[in-house]
Design a protein around this motif. Sequence first.
Motif, short mmCIF file in Angstrom:
data_model
loop_
_atom_site.label_atom_id
_atom_site.label_comp_id
_atom_site.label_asym_id
_atom_site.label_seq_id
_atom_site.Cartn_x
_atom_site.Cartn_y
_atom_site.Cartn_z
N LEU A 138 1.21 5.28 0.61
CA LEU A 138 0.59 6.39 1.33
C LEU A 138 1.12 7.70 0.77
CD1 LEU A 138 0.55 5.73 5.14
CD2 LEU A 138 -1.32 6.51 3.71
N ALA A 139 0.22 8.56 0.36
CA ALA A 139 0.67 9.87 -0.15
C ALA A 139 0.70 10.89 0.98
CB ALA A 139 -0.25 10.34 -1.27
N LEU A 140 1.70 10.74 1.85
CA LEU A 140 1.81 11.70 2.95
C LEU A 140 2.60 12.93 2.50
CD1 LEU A 140 2.65 9.46 6.02
CD2 LEU A 140 0.61 10.83 5.68
N ASP A 141 2.18 14.07 3.02
CA ASP A 141 2.99 15.27 2.79
C ASP A 141 4.34 15.09 3.49
OD1 ASP A 141 0.10 17.37 3.27
OD2 ASP A 141 0.88 16.40 1.47
N TRP A 175 -8.07 27.36 10.24
CA TRP A 175 -7.22 28.24 9.43
C TRP A 175 -8.04 29.01 8.41
CZ3 TRP A 175 -6.54 27.39 4.10
CH2 TRP A 175 -5.65 28.28 3.47
N ALA A 184 -2.76 8.62 9.72
CA ALA A 184 -3.21 9.08 8.41
C ALA A 184 -4.63 8.61 8.13
CB ALA A 184 -2.26 8.58 7.32
N THR A 233 2.19 5.84 11.77
CA THR A 233 1.91 6.93 10.84
C THR A 233 0.69 6.62 9.99
OG1 THR A 233 4.29 7.26 10.68
CG2 THR A 233 2.94 8.39 9.06
N GLU A 234 0.63 5.34 9.57
CA GLU A 234 -0.50 4.96 8.72
C GLU A 234 -1.82 5.06 9.48
OE1 GLU A 234 -1.47 0.96 6.44
OE2 GLU A 234 0.57 1.69 6.09
N MET A 272 0.84 -1.21 0.00
CA MET A 272 0.00 0.00 0.00
C MET A 272 0.87 1.25 0.00
SD MET A 272 -2.47 1.17 3.06
CE MET A 272 -3.11 2.81 3.11
N GLY A 283 -5.69 10.52 2.10
CA GLY A 283 -4.31 10.26 2.43
C GLY A 283 -3.56 11.45 2.97
N LEU A 342 -3.17 14.32 6.28
CA LEU A 342 -3.51 14.47 7.69
C LEU A 342 -4.36 15.70 7.94
CD1 LEU A 342 0.00 13.77 9.21
CD2 LEU A 342 -2.04 12.37 9.52
#
Lengths: 136, 143
Positions: free
Chosen positions: A3-6, B32, B12, B8-9, A1, B20, B22
């Motif tokens: 994950l498109a994390l910033d 904001w 998320a 982290t997953e 999988m 995907g 946060l």
Amino acid sequence: MTLALDKPRSPRRPAARRGNFELASWLFMRISGLALIILVLGHLLIMNILDGGVHRINFAFVAGRWSSPFWQFWDLSMLWLAEIHGGNGLRTVINDYARKDATRFWLKIMLYVSMVLILALGSYVIFTFDATIPAN
Amino acid sequence: MSDSASATEKVAARGSRRTGTLYRGDPGMWSWVAHRITGVLTFFFLFAHVLDTALVRVSPNAYDEVIETYKTPIVNLIEVGLVGAVLYHALNGLRVLLVDFWSKGPRLQKPMLWTILGIWVVVMVPGAYFMLERTVRELFGGN
Ligand code: HEM
């Protein structure tokens, strides 16, 4: 999988530093914000909420307040801090949303002209206020 | 998968709606958005407000005439909205300061958001009462 994390801290991101202006601007927003909490909320409480609020405001009321150097200094500080804080905030907003360089350029020129106008006019009014000016 | 990657997953997955990220759609994002809108609104009002106050250099009558319009019901209602906007911006600005400079700030950003919204309500209820009391009395009370 996947994950498109910033990845805001990724070292691969090119450094975008042009001097320290944006850091100074970031810090200024926070320091001026702290001062504005007292200056602006105090101003709103006195002018809009306490003792009849806006209904008791007229020329004589303003004359009474600006006879005191304390309130002159309060209002002058609030004028400069709010105008530069708000103007700098709007500069960020323009940078975020203007798509064409020309649009961004002209919006900023308009912003800076309006800031100079408001700071000059507001300061002039506080420094030259005259309670004995003719009624009409 | 390492522990930290699975953590982290999980975060998320909790923070996103299939996107995907946060942040997007999180209350933090809306706080904001509201901060930006209230800031810009206040800046535009400041422009008008310095111009109307400058009328004290024209004549007492010119100033009083414009200030009288601030006492009419509609403008009185706008005044409450403006005070509410500035109060939100000030409280949330304080929250931003705490997130940036207080070691526990980032962890407590969400409870701090609910806290400032609570303070906003607690201040605005009596505040709106005092700002509108006279207008409502004169409109409906006949004096
Ligand atoms: C009353 C106390 C105030 C506090 C504590 C405060 C705090 C802040 C802070 C910390 C920021 C930076 C946010 C960031 O970098 O993410 C900010 C942005 C901003 N503020 Fe204020 N501020 C106050 C009053 C004002 C006033 C009076 C104005 C208008 C004249 C104003 C207009 C703005 C604008 C336009 C922005 C930019 C918003 C953005 O970039 O999204 N603020 N404020």
